[in-house]
Design an enzyme around this catalytic site. Structure first.
Site, PDB file in Angstrom:
ATOM      1  N   SER A 160       0.906  -1.175  -0.037  1.00 14.71           N
ATOM      2  CA  SER A 160      -0.050   0.054  -0.152  1.00 14.71           C
ATOM      3  C   SER A 160       1.097   1.282   0.092  1.00 14.71           C
ATOM      4  O   SER A 160       1.862   1.363   0.786  1.00 14.71           O
ATOM      5  CB  SER A 160      -0.778   0.066   1.382  1.00 14.71           C
ATOM      6  OG  SER A 160      -1.776   0.987   1.178  1.00 14.71           O
ATOM      7  N   GLU A 161       0.888   2.275  -1.020  1.00 11.54           N
ATOM      8  CA  GLU A 161       1.617   3.056  -1.215  1.00 11.54           C
ATOM      9  C   GLU A 161       1.839   4.103  -0.133  1.00 11.54           C
ATOM     10  O   GLU A 161       2.691   4.812  -0.190  1.00 11.54           O
ATOM     11  CB  GLU A 161       1.557   3.693  -2.550  1.00 11.54           C
ATOM     12  CG  GLU A 161       0.416   4.478  -2.847  1.00 11.54           C
ATOM     13  CD  GLU A 161      -0.728   4.032  -3.677  1.00 11.54           C
ATOM     14  OE1 GLU A 161      -0.459   2.666  -3.921  1.00 11.54           O
ATOM     15  OE2 GLU A 161      -1.340   4.820  -4.388  1.00 11.54           O
ATOM     16  N   ASN A 162       1.015   4.392   0.641  1.00 11.18           N
ATOM     17  CA  ASN A 162       1.186   5.207   1.830  1.00 11.18           C
ATOM     18  C   ASN A 162       2.122   4.541   2.950  1.00 11.18           C
ATOM     19  O   ASN A 162       2.347   5.236   4.056  1.00 11.18           O
ATOM     20  CB  ASN A 162      -0.020   5.288   2.575  1.00 11.18           C
ATOM     21  CG  ASN A 162      -1.074   4.159   2.987  1.00 11.18           C
ATOM     22  OD1 ASN A 162      -1.087   3.266   2.131  1.00 11.18           O
ATOM     23  ND2 ASN A 162      -1.694   4.272   4.124  1.00 11.18           N
ATOM     24  N   SER A 200       8.614   4.173   0.301  1.00 10.02           N
ATOM     25  CA  SER A 200       7.458   3.302  -0.407  1.00 10.02           C
ATOM     26  C   SER A 200       7.711   3.699  -1.830  1.00 10.02           C
ATOM     27  O   SER A 200       7.569   2.675  -2.799  1.00 10.02           O
ATOM     28  CB  SER A 200       6.279   3.854   0.013  1.00 10.02           C
ATOM     29  OG  SER A 200       4.987   3.158  -0.625  1.00 10.02           O
TER      30      SER A 200
END
Lengths: 234, 218
Positions: free
Chosen positions: B46-48, B88
């Site tokens: 999840s890119e966060n 990330s």
């Protein structure tokens, strides 16, 4: 304040020196890990004409959304600005300027700003509106665009735990943009849930060293949830 | 018949491999996590700032400090890790993510994708999509083949502002699975009961139809 002790006692003091038309870099992703009390203090102060760099612009009535209410933001640098009716209204009526920046580029621009790197090449945005007017270079047969670092007069961020020297630990995905945002501000202001005495944090477990932090304050947080999604118990 | 959302998610999941790190966009891509075969380990990014995203939490597990890129509350699987946003996108940009699945408004036969903006109508921002399409090698775009009014979304040239130029090699629609090679769409699979003519009629960009185009196994 003595030596490396960064702790201050009031939010007023936390943002002392923040003036109209300054650039502020803010941590947080959606409403997760946002410096919610520092944002409220900017609203209370009434500082105007701000350029704010943050992944999102909050939602109506929450987070950076609060600063739209009295039109304190002149320009927003963000990757995603949906879920905010007031933002759209001000954008479409020309009261607010937005510079849409890809999420990874935004994070890297902050990181570069804090690390003394003036600009970097990335493939992100090449051939798209984001790349228009930017220098293009080819490396190993691929095209990259030049993106400049981002620096702020202030940065505002939220961490979980700190010692009095400003050594920081973040909690879960509330880390997000906070570490880079802190490094990119001339005056970095961080609010945390808990401040402990120096020596109580394991040096190996510090996520961001206190060298980047100028002012540290302990606050209480509402921690609003944007999309409360649950599964039924089996 | 055109594939349902569930069938699209099911077909996406057939691209997963054991040991893959996968980034799933919002919508149908996220649904595909429900179809990871039981005997396979896939780690969701999840890119966060989370590698090892789990299912949605039980009411008592809800944690405001633990969300996904769609701002939904989530959980972590055993073996998960947390990192900042620069890290990330370092793993995305550095090509460490094995598979990226995301939605789009339009894709063209040069491999360009438009997914973030409809001028004058929709200004939300690209979020991490531009970084994902530029950084990943193995990308699948999922979308409907045509708009509700029957306009093709598989074009000779995208009409909307681009998210990425020349970076898409595989598209899955509700009618077909196509690869993009040498400036052409190559039809690889068709939805059960959908003819190659039907697909050709709704594909504006140049389409190559090989002799044998099998039906999808969904």
């Amino acid at each position: 304040m003595a030596g490396f002790d960064k702790v201050i006692s009031s939010y007023e003091e936390a943002l002392d020196g923040l003036e109209d038309n300054m650039t502020v870099i803010a941590g947080g992703f959606g409403l997760c890990g946002i410096p919610e009390n520092l944002i409220k203090e900017i609203k209370r102060k009434g500082t105007k004409g701000l350029t704010i760099a943050s992944n999102n612009a909050g939602v109506d009535g929450k987070g950076l959304g609060l600063l739209l209410e009295d039109q304190q933001i002149k320009k927003m640098i963000a990757s995603y600005v949906g879920e905010n009716a007031l933002f759209m209204e001000q954008l479409l009526s020309g009261k607010l300027e937005v510079e849409l920046t890809p999420q990874g580029t935004l994070a890297e621009k902050m990181r570069a700003g804090g690390a003394g790197i003036p600009a970097f090449f990335t493939a992100t945005g090449y051939g798209t509106p984001v790349g228009e007017g930017k220098e293009v270079r080819e490396f190993d047969g691929r095209h990259y665009i030049l993106e400049e670092a981002l620096k702020g007069d202030f940065s505002i961020a939220k961490a979980w735990k700190a010692d009095r020297f400003g050594n920081l630990m973040f909690r879960k995905t509330a880390r997000n943009f906070n570490p880079m945002a802190i490094t990119a501000g001339k005056i970095a202001v961080v609010e945390v849930e808990e401040i402990v005495e120096v020596g109580m944090l394991d040096p190996d477990e510090i996520h961001l060293p206190g060298i980047y932090v100028n002012r540290l304050i302990q606050g209480t947080f509402a921690k609003d949830i944007e999309q409360r999604t649950v599964r039924a118990s089996a | 018949m055109a594939l349902t959302r569930e069938q699209l998610a099911q077909r996406v999941a057939q691209e997963f491999q054991d040991g893959y790190y996968v980034n799933l966009g919002i919508g149908i891509p996220t649904l595909s996590a429900n179809y990871i075969p039981k005997d396979m380990q896939v780690m969701l990014q999840s890119e966060n700032g989370l590698l090892g995203m789990g299912q949605f939490p039980l009411e008592e597990e809800v944690d405001a400090d633990l969300i996904n890129a769609g701002k939904q509350t989530v959980t972590m699987v055993t073996g998960a890790s947390i990192f900042n946003s620069a890290e990330s996108f370092g793993m995305i940009r550095g090509g460490h993510v094995d598979l990226t699945v995301l939605g789009a408004f339009e894709v063209d036969c040069q491999g360009s994708i438009a997914s973030y903006m409809i001028p004058g109508k929709l200004i939300k921002g690209m979020g991490g999509a531009m970084d994902l399409v530029a950084g990943a090698d193995n990308i699948i775009v999922t979308m409907t083949h045509a708009s509700k009014t029957g306009q093709s979304k598989l074009l000779s040239e995208c009409t909307l502002p681009l998210t990425g130029k020349g970076c898409i090699k595989r598209v899955l629609t509700d009618l077909a699975l196509m690869d993009i090679e040498g400036g052409k769409f190559i039809l690889r699979e068709r939805a059960p009961g959908v003819s190659t003519e039907e697909i050709a009629n709704l594909t504006e960009g140049e389409l190559v139809i090989p002799d044998n185009v099998p039906e999808m196994a969904v």
